[in-house]
Design an enzyme around this catalytic site. Sequence first.
Site, mmCIF file in Angstrom:
data_model
loop_
_atom_site.group_PDB
_atom_site.id
_atom_site.type_symbol
_atom_site.label_atom_id
_atom_site.label_comp_id
_atom_site.label_asym_id
_atom_site.label_seq_id
_atom_site.Cartn_x
_atom_site.Cartn_y
_atom_site.Cartn_z
ATOM 1 C CG HIS A 70 -1.964 1.022 1.268
ATOM 2 N ND1 HIS A 70 -3.162 0.832 1.928
ATOM 3 C CD2 HIS A 70 -2.024 2.259 0.750
ATOM 4 C CE1 HIS A 70 -3.908 1.925 1.800
ATOM 5 N NE2 HIS A 70 -3.228 2.807 1.098
ATOM 6 C CG PHE A 112 5.502 5.402 -5.071
ATOM 7 C CD1 PHE A 112 5.507 5.639 -3.698
ATOM 8 C CD2 PHE A 112 6.290 4.358 -5.555
ATOM 9 C CE1 PHE A 112 6.283 4.856 -2.832
ATOM 10 C CE2 PHE A 112 7.074 3.582 -4.705
ATOM 11 C CZ PHE A 112 7.064 3.820 -3.335
ATOM 12 N NE ARG A 113 0.503 11.449 -2.741
ATOM 13 C CZ ARG A 113 -0.619 11.110 -2.104
ATOM 14 N NH1 ARG A 113 -1.613 10.511 -2.726
ATOM 15 N NH2 ARG A 113 -0.748 11.382 -0.832
ATOM 16 C CG ASN A 147 -5.053 7.820 -4.324
ATOM 17 O OD1 ASN A 147 -4.077 7.105 -4.529
ATOM 18 N ND2 ASN A 147 -5.216 8.487 -3.201
ATOM 19 C CG HIS A 186 -10.147 4.273 2.526
ATOM 20 N ND1 HIS A 186 -9.038 5.042 2.753
ATOM 21 C CD2 HIS A 186 -11.093 4.746 3.370
ATOM 22 C CE1 HIS A 186 -9.297 5.953 3.685
ATOM 23 N NE2 HIS A 186 -10.559 5.796 4.073
ATOM 24 C CG HIS A 228 -5.835 2.546 5.794
ATOM 25 N ND1 HIS A 228 -7.187 2.359 5.785
ATOM 26 C CD2 HIS A 228 -5.553 3.289 4.690
ATOM 27 C CE1 HIS A 228 -7.707 2.957 4.722
ATOM 28 N NE2 HIS A 228 -6.730 3.518 4.043
ATOM 29 C CG ASP A 254 -2.218 4.864 3.642
ATOM 30 O OD1 ASP A 254 -2.151 5.127 2.433
ATOM 31 O OD2 ASP A 254 -3.101 5.325 4.392
HETATM 32 C C1 NCD Z 1 -4.149 8.783 1.163
HETATM 33 C C2 NCD Z 1 -3.562 9.705 0.087
HETATM 34 O O1 NCD Z 1 -3.184 10.819 0.409
HETATM 35 O O2 NCD Z 1 -3.476 9.269 -1.069
HETATM 36 N N1 NCD Z 1 -4.381 9.537 2.339
HETATM 37 C C3 NCD Z 1 -4.511 9.077 3.601
HETATM 38 O O3 NCD Z 1 -4.827 9.883 4.478
HETATM 39 N N2 NCD Z 1 -4.296 7.814 3.907
HETATM 40 C C4 NCD Z 1 -5.381 8.136 0.638
HETATM 41 C C5 NCD Z 1 -5.855 6.973 1.489
HETATM 42 O O4 NCD Z 1 -5.195 5.934 1.578
HETATM 43 O O5 NCD Z 1 -6.919 7.059 2.069
HETATM 44 ZN ZN ZN Z 2 -7.087 4.750 2.357
HETATM 45 ZN ZN ZN Z 3 -3.765 4.748 1.104
#
Ligand code: NCD
Ligand code: ZN
Ligand code: ZN
Length: 420
Positions: A59, A62-63, A93, A177, A223, A289
Amino acid sequence: MSQELILIGRAFVNGNLKETEIGISEGKITYVGPSAGRGDRRIDLGSNRIILPGGVDPHVHFRDPGMTHKEDFGTGSASAISGGITCVLDMPNTIPPAVDRETVVEKKARLRKRSYCDYGLFAAITANSRPSKVADLVAGYKLFMGSTTGKILTNDDNVIADMVGEVMNLGKVLSVHAEDDNMILKGTERNCTDHLRNRPAAAEANAIRRLSKFKGGKINICHLTTVEGLNLAKSYGFTTEVTLHHIMFSSDRGSDAKYKVNPPLRESAAREALFKAFEQGEITMFGSDHAPHALSEKENEFDLAPSGMPGVETTLPILMNTVRKGTLPLSRVVEMCSTAPARVFGMNKGSVEVGKDADFSVFNLQNRKEIKGDCLHSKAGYTPYEGREAVFPDMVLLRGEMQLKDGEFCGETMGADIIG
Ligand code: NCD
Ligand code: ZN
Ligand code: ZN
Ligand code: ZN
């Protein structure tokens, strides 16, 4: 004949540390045991180091593409390697989100030859998804039941029934999630306590309950933050993932948005209960995460700051420090950071065993170090674990190739998509 590398040292094999020799050829483990002097190249790691299977992080965010000011696949994967992680699963995402054949194919093409670690991609399931159309491209699927970074929320039970039903026939894992968006409040937030009030624990349990009709399916709850959620997930036969931040931090972190994360940090009693469950081995695996945001974004007013914190480089090193202190058995760390995630997602990784990929993280437990955000490799440049003690890896090998040596990152972008 191909080159043969022999690692000599104390390795975690079949649940125990033992003095052994490991043969590596063409990126795979070819034998575990006495080598009778074989090998073109021999590396003796001595008795102070331990050889573990490389970490697998199921999980990360890496944007890439779309938010590369927060992270990109190069910096994210360098951060992973530097924290002993040799394979990651990247969340969908991004911008655009990875939701269909076109966006997944494009993302895969974009990432080719840019990663220092191996990786797999998730595709998000949304109202317009056709999960079967990307089955040959992805390591798994992702369902966001609660709103968080990115706009790929799927909270309609009819859509969920349809889509999850389709995924369950494809033999791949659906990571969820699990926060019921209907129970998430929108009130102004000034601190972590407000964030917690807006995202109550019951939202987690309720989201998991809404998946009860998929009992026995390959569903993984991301998570996890509550024991109630854990017990429900277990009763449905789902696997579970926990982050280090949810077992280490509580909601008393004040107005520092670096601790703003979804799901939120819980009250200390809930956190302690979750920690106990973890200690007792009731949670399947760790997932960092890793959700980096720019420091400038985090320094915004709490209410406006994005949720998520970096973690791919610190999870395993902090856990190895607890092993050093003797408060956590090494076997639990290897299981939850390597073997279990590899098994759950069907990777040929995660244990020191003939035929597996030759991915290793080597640690010297005497090498404790203070964590400093600006020494980590993520673009984030900060860490919620600033100043804490950790044991970072000494050496990391990915399919037999040195990606980190003498504690210094020296990687090449040889990371491959595990799905091809
Ligand atoms: C994650 C993100 O910023 O991509 N943010 C988070 O607070 N965990 C998205 C996610 O896993 O819910
Ligand atoms: Zn999440
Ligand atoms: Zn996440
Ligand atoms: Zn470095």
